[in-house]
Scaffold this active site. Sequence first.
Site, PDB file in Angstrom:
ATOM      1  N   CYS A   2       0.831  -1.201   0.000  1.00 19.92           N
ATOM      2  CA  CYS A   2       0.000   0.000   0.000  1.00 19.92           C
ATOM      3  C   CYS A   2       0.867   1.252   0.000  1.00 19.92           C
ATOM      4  O   CYS A   2       1.980   1.252   0.517  1.00 19.92           O
ATOM      5  CB  CYS A   2      -0.881   0.031   1.242  1.00 19.92           C
ATOM      6  N   ARG A  27       4.749   0.065  -6.318  1.00 22.15           N
ATOM      7  CA  ARG A  27       4.757  -0.768  -5.115  1.00 22.15           C
ATOM      8  C   ARG A  27       3.749  -1.910  -5.203  1.00 22.15           C
ATOM      9  O   ARG A  27       3.803  -2.848  -4.415  1.00 22.15           O
ATOM     10  CB  ARG A  27       4.452   0.088  -3.876  1.00 22.15           C
ATOM     11  N   TRP A  75      -3.261  -2.551  -1.400  1.00 25.56           N
ATOM     12  CA  TRP A  75      -2.952  -3.933  -1.780  1.00 25.56           C
ATOM     13  C   TRP A  75      -3.684  -4.785  -0.749  1.00 25.56           C
ATOM     14  O   TRP A  75      -3.319  -4.804   0.413  1.00 25.56           O
ATOM     15  CB  TRP A  75      -1.436  -4.155  -1.712  1.00 25.56           C
ATOM     16  N   ASN A  99      -1.664   2.139   6.240  1.00 26.73           N
ATOM     17  CA  ASN A  99      -0.854   0.993   5.803  1.00 26.73           C
ATOM     18  C   ASN A  99      -0.557   0.148   7.032  1.00 26.73           C
ATOM     19  O   ASN A  99      -0.329   0.698   8.107  1.00 26.73           O
ATOM     20  CB  ASN A  99       0.498   1.460   5.229  1.00 26.73           C
ATOM     21  N   GLY A 100      -0.519  -1.169   6.854  1.00 25.48           N
ATOM     22  CA  GLY A 100      -0.201  -2.039   7.992  1.00 25.48           C
ATOM     23  C   GLY A 100      -1.391  -2.918   8.336  1.00 25.48           C
ATOM     24  O   GLY A 100      -2.367  -3.006   7.569  1.00 25.48           O
ATOM     25  N   GLU A 483      17.978 -17.205  -8.740  1.00 24.73           N
ATOM     26  CA  GLU A 483      17.548 -15.839  -9.056  1.00 24.73           C
ATOM     27  C   GLU A 483      16.899 -15.786 -10.443  1.00 24.73           C
ATOM     28  O   GLU A 483      15.882 -15.110 -10.639  1.00 24.73           O
ATOM     29  CB  GLU A 483      18.771 -14.901  -8.950  1.00 24.73           C
ATOM     30  N   LYS A 487      13.058 -14.610 -11.194  1.00 26.08           N
ATOM     31  CA  LYS A 487      12.728 -13.526 -12.129  1.00 26.08           C
ATOM     32  C   LYS A 487      11.708 -14.000 -13.153  1.00 26.08           C
ATOM     33  O   LYS A 487      10.731 -13.322 -13.438  1.00 26.08           O
ATOM     34  CB  LYS A 487      14.018 -13.099 -12.833  1.00 26.08           C
ATOM     35  N   GLU A 490       8.194 -14.482 -11.619  1.00 24.63           N
ATOM     36  CA  GLU A 490       7.563 -13.213 -11.217  1.00 24.63           C
ATOM     37  C   GLU A 490       6.931 -12.473 -12.385  1.00 24.63           C
ATOM     38  O   GLU A 490       5.819 -11.969 -12.267  1.00 24.63           O
ATOM     39  CB  GLU A 490       8.620 -12.270 -10.607  1.00 24.63           C
ATOM     40  N   HIS A 506      18.701 -36.627  -8.278  1.00 23.11           N
ATOM     41  CA  HIS A 506      18.125 -36.987  -6.973  1.00 23.11           C
ATOM     42  C   HIS A 506      16.625 -36.707  -6.946  1.00 23.11           C
ATOM     43  O   HIS A 506      16.019 -36.662  -5.882  1.00 23.11           O
ATOM     44  CB  HIS A 506      18.842 -36.229  -5.856  1.00 23.11           C
ATOM     45  N   LYS A 602       6.035  -4.334  -4.502  1.00 21.74           N
ATOM     46  CA  LYS A 602       7.464  -4.043  -4.549  1.00 21.74           C
ATOM     47  C   LYS A 602       8.112  -4.231  -3.191  1.00 21.74           C
ATOM     48  O   LYS A 602       9.176  -4.812  -3.073  1.00 21.74           O
ATOM     49  CB  LYS A 602       7.687  -2.610  -5.042  1.00 21.74           C
TER      50      LYS A 602
HETATM   51  C1  AGP Z   1      12.499  -9.730  -6.333  1.00 29.22           C
HETATM   52  O1  AGP Z   1      12.348  -9.648  -7.695  1.00 29.22           O
HETATM   53  C2  AGP Z   1      11.299  -9.688  -5.535  1.00 29.22           C
HETATM   54  N1  AGP Z   1      10.248  -8.904  -5.987  1.00 29.22           N
HETATM   55  C3  AGP Z   1      11.405  -9.968  -4.060  1.00 29.22           C
HETATM   56  O2  AGP Z   1      11.818 -11.287  -3.951  1.00 29.22           O
HETATM   57  C4  AGP Z   1      12.324  -9.065  -3.206  1.00 29.22           C
HETATM   58  O3  AGP Z   1      13.650  -9.255  -3.572  1.00 29.22           O
HETATM   59  C5  AGP Z   1      12.101  -9.389  -1.712  1.00 29.22           C
HETATM   60  O4  AGP Z   1      10.772  -9.139  -1.380  1.00 29.22           O
HETATM   61  C6  AGP Z   1      13.023  -8.597  -0.818  1.00 29.22           C
HETATM   62  O5  AGP Z   1      12.818  -7.232  -0.942  1.00 29.22           O
HETATM   63  P1  AGP Z   1      13.807  -6.197  -0.310  1.00 29.22           P
HETATM   64  O6  AGP Z   1      15.127  -6.364  -1.000  1.00 29.22           O
HETATM   65  O7  AGP Z   1      13.198  -4.867  -0.586  1.00 29.22           O
HETATM   66  O8  AGP Z   1      13.932  -6.496   1.146  1.00 29.22           O
END
Ligand code: AGP
Length: 607
Positions: A2, A27, A75, A99-100, A483, A487, A490, A506, A602
Amino acid sequence: MCGIVGYLGGRVAQDVLVNGLKRLEYRGYDSAGIATLDDDGKAGLTRAVGKIIALEQKLQSAQQDGHLGIGHTRWATHGGVTERNAHPHHVGNIYLVHNGIIENYRELKAELSKQYKFKSDTDSEVLAALIDSYYNNDRSLKDAVAQALKRVRGTYGIVVFSPLAPKELIVARLGSPLIIGVGKDETMVASDASALLGYTEKAIYLNDGELARCTPQSVDLFNLNLQQLNPQVETIEGDVAEIQKGGYDHFLLKEIMEQATTLRNALSGRIDAKEGSMRLGGLNLSPDELRSLEHLVIVGCGTAYYAGLLASYYLEQLVPDLTIEVVIASEYRYRSFHLPKHSVAVVISQSGETADTLACLREIKKHGVKTLGIVNAVGSTIAREVDGGSYIYAGPEISVASTKAFTAQVATLVIFGGMLAEAHGANKALIAEFAEELDALPAQIDQTLQKHQKDIKKLAEKYAQYQHAMYLGRDTAYPISLEGALKLKEVSYLHAEAYPAGELKHGPIALIDDRFFEVFNLLDNRLFEKSLGALHELRARGGKVIVLTNSQKEVDADDVVRIETPLRHLAPLLLNVLQQLFAYYVAVAKGNDVDQPRNLAKSVTVE
Ligand code: AGP
């Protein structure tokens, strides 16, 4: 997640709020709204499900011309994505954005439901009602907010106004960031500094447990017992150009392509390739503490965790007498961990606001261990709560999928490793090799991106129709495989997973069929032959394989992307930028919302 914006001053609040909300779009959100108060004390409230454009369309026929207001991107956590659950919430004489999460909202709702008829399913509306219930002739708005917040369990960043107090905004924070921008005869509030850029450079970062009464000319700061505190005015870094696409179709592509530049910022003044040395300022560790450090715990979530994992391979080479643990914050915070004497914790976070990482940091601090932050967002909560640390200076990362931050996080951790290695009297030649490679890395990244962008785009279009992907690699190619898979899933929504190539037989090899393709990160290192073994096993079972490699040797694959680089240690970071491009182009080929993928936010500010 949010986002919050608030404004009071001489401008038309609606314009400032909508502009601010657009800056916070990255975000992640599913609905948005604003409430303003005009100069005659009449409030307007407009909310819409979906993107800000939907809100703007509604505002065309409900123009609000007040000079005070609050806005929010939501959100969903409590209650579905509907207009009545969107913020701001209006109860009695209170307008609120939040927010929260209010953990005890059910109890409070039961108590307040005799007095109020609730219109939404949210915890935030209950908080608005609670504040309203304390707001009467005997209490100012500030006092009513403080009184209400004392009864709340959970986390909040809130901005509140009331038509009965037409010249003020009340803001308060516990566990959810808020920044107050201080301008000339205007005050702005935001959950993220990017909303303030271009309006003011002066800001007050609210700390947990603080509440402020803002007017256009003043900010008075208090704790919840209403004892007055001294606000500290700081300068916000950054400019508006950094949060614009700069000619690219998407922020994601811009952030991938600008990595050489952002990395140069991260490295600037920190490595001396000629001398073969590296230095990070701001660690707040004495030479003695550096020398005696025996145990390092590296903490992060998602991409930040993978950056820590990759860096741990480098750190264990650089500082052989160090024990290193790399942990996922959301797990570690609840484990019964033991941190031996001479431990240091390194907390990695792009946003500096990730709830799990922050909670983990606080848990670790209870063990009396020194904490360091490797953080991008300047002034963020994690950056403020660690004992020392370094910014990665990657600039605002707007696209939800993290790219440039990963590269800069790894580089900054390698510099930390180099410094530690020097303090531990470790292999000087190796330190010098890393310093030299870091120095060459930005140009190598640029070259790799420029040379292979078109090939990767073609490959992405070829493989976009598959349903599953498996990423494989050994040694330092393993963390980047993790990683790469993250990506891809996502932004493309393909099912993607990653394994160390040695694990293939395995179990995961059972999955290989014609719905799968594999991305094999193949490094020309001591495990090259062993990696080839896994590649052959895949091919023997009909695996469709893309090999990303720095080797010039012949390999059996459907597609091979070869990079030419002198980098021996840091070559995985070059393979990784290819993976970033690949994920980007698959998402584009599938017509996805590249910068704001579905269901993602985000910065994950709730647990
Ligand atoms: C990465 O592409 C993500 N959207 C997510 O995994 C992110 O890296 C994770 O939430 C950590 O965020 P931060 O680095 O802001 O703590």
